[in-house]
Scaffold this motif. Structure first.
Motif, short mmCIF file in Angstrom:
data_model
loop_
_atom_site.label_atom_id
_atom_site.label_comp_id
_atom_site.label_asym_id
_atom_site.label_seq_id
_atom_site.Cartn_x
_atom_site.Cartn_y
_atom_site.Cartn_z
N LEU A 182 -13.21 -1.35 17.54
CA LEU A 182 -12.17 -0.76 16.22
C LEU A 182 -13.18 -1.09 15.22
N HIS A 183 -12.48 -0.34 14.07
CA HIS A 183 -12.92 -0.22 12.71
C HIS A 183 -11.76 -0.87 11.69
N ALA A 184 -12.31 -1.88 10.84
CA ALA A 184 -11.29 -2.44 9.73
C ALA A 184 -11.95 -1.92 8.26
N ARG A 185 -10.87 -1.59 7.65
CA ARG A 185 -11.20 -1.23 6.18
C ARG A 185 -10.29 -1.65 5.00
N VAL A 186 -10.54 -2.05 3.95
CA VAL A 186 -9.62 -2.28 2.72
C VAL A 186 -9.43 -0.72 2.05
N GLU A 187 -8.06 -0.37 1.92
CA GLU A 187 -7.96 0.89 1.34
C GLU A 187 -6.43 0.64 0.61
N ASP A 188 -6.59 1.65 -0.43
CA ASP A 188 -5.08 1.74 -1.05
C ASP A 188 -4.07 2.51 0.12
N THR A 189 -2.94 2.05 -0.10
CA THR A 189 -2.07 2.84 0.99
C THR A 189 -0.69 2.97 0.22
N ILE A 190 0.10 4.08 0.20
CA ILE A 190 1.46 4.31 -0.26
C ILE A 190 2.33 4.08 0.83
N ARG A 191 3.39 3.30 0.88
CA ARG A 191 4.37 3.23 1.75
C ARG A 191 5.81 3.53 1.21
N PRO A 192 6.01 4.91 0.91
CA PRO A 192 7.49 5.28 0.09
C PRO A 192 8.49 5.00 0.79
N SER A 193 8.28 4.96 2.26
CA SER A 193 9.77 4.72 3.09
C SER A 193 10.16 3.47 2.89
N ARG A 194 9.06 2.32 2.47
CA ARG A 194 9.57 1.04 2.17
C ARG A 194 9.94 0.68 0.78
N GLY A 195 10.01 1.84 -0.26
CA GLY A 195 10.35 1.79 -1.31
C GLY A 195 9.61 0.98 -2.37
N ILE A 196 8.22 1.31 -2.12
CA ILE A 196 7.02 0.84 -2.80
C ILE A 196 6.39 1.98 -3.37
N ALA A 197 6.60 1.96 -4.90
CA ALA A 197 5.93 3.21 -5.58
C ALA A 197 4.72 3.33 -6.00
N ASN A 198 4.07 2.19 -6.20
CA ASN A 198 2.50 2.08 -6.53
C ASN A 198 1.84 1.71 -5.56
N PRO A 199 0.39 2.42 -5.32
CA PRO A 199 -0.45 2.01 -4.16
C PRO A 199 -0.35 0.74 -4.13
N CYS A 200 -0.36 0.18 -2.85
CA CYS A 200 -0.88 -1.04 -2.44
C CYS A 200 -2.02 -1.36 -1.78
N LEU A 201 -2.58 -2.57 -1.60
CA LEU A 201 -3.94 -2.61 -0.88
C LEU A 201 -3.47 -2.89 0.42
N GLY A 202 -4.12 -2.45 1.25
CA GLY A 202 -4.07 -2.72 2.81
C GLY A 202 -5.33 -2.60 3.64
N ILE A 203 -5.17 -3.39 4.77
CA ILE A 203 -6.08 -3.28 5.72
C ILE A 203 -5.67 -2.11 6.73
N ILE A 204 -6.76 -1.31 7.10
CA ILE A 204 -6.55 -0.34 7.97
C ILE A 204 -7.39 -0.50 9.29
N VAL A 205 -6.93 -0.70 10.34
CA VAL A 205 -7.38 -0.80 11.41
C VAL A 205 -7.66 0.63 12.50
N ASP A 206 -8.55 1.10 12.71
CA ASP A 206 -8.49 2.25 13.36
C ASP A 206 -9.61 2.54 14.41
N GLY A 207 -10.04 3.41 15.17
CA GLY A 207 -11.15 3.65 15.95
C GLY A 207 -10.66 4.13 17.27
N TRP A 208 -9.53 4.50 17.60
CA TRP A 208 -9.10 4.93 19.11
C TRP A 208 -8.65 6.37 18.94
N PRO A 209 -8.81 7.14 19.91
CA PRO A 209 -8.16 8.50 19.49
C PRO A 209 -6.79 8.51 19.74
#
Length: 116
Positions: free
Chosen positions: A89-116
């Motif tokens: 898998l891969h991990a990276r730090v990235e800005d994320t926007i989660r409008p469904s959670r009522g967070i308007a400003n970009p927040c810092l998140g860790i993204i884990v991906d690498g599978w189809p």
């Protein structure tokens, strides 16, 4: 923000990232689904939080002089990245926007991906 405060913030984020390691394998397995219930997304997002449990807003970190590269150089992120690599898998730090959670400003998140 003083250098000492920046170091404290980075240490807090490093610890929070390191605690994610215990969740990654299970979260990826659940998100991946099985052959019959494949999910639409091929990633998991973990929002980072301040010590008061509020999401870390990207703008606030940048104003304090902390860049995503600073976070990727912490021991916690290095441990998470190494763990993810062992799982292909891969991990990276990235800005994320989660409008469904009522967070308007970009927040810092860790993204884990690498599978189809």
């Amino acid at each position: 923000m003083s250098e000492e405060q920046k170091a404290e913030q980075l240490a807090h984020l490093s610890g929070e990232i390191e605690r994610l390691i215990d969740r990654v394998a299970t979260d990826v397995r659940e998100q991946r689904g099985d052959g019959y219930r494949q999910r639409a997304s091929g990633f998991v997002i973990y929002l980072l939080h301040n010590s008061d449990k509020s999401p870390v807003e990207s703008v606030c970190l940048r104003e304090a002089g902390i860049a995503p590269d600073d976070i990727t150089q912490t021991n916690g992120f290095s441990a998470l990245k190494n763990y993810c690599e062992r799982l292909s898998l891969h991990a990276r730090v990235e800005d994320t926007i989660r409008p469904s959670r009522g967070i308007a400003n970009p927040c810092l998140g860790i993204i884990v991906d690498g599978w189809p």
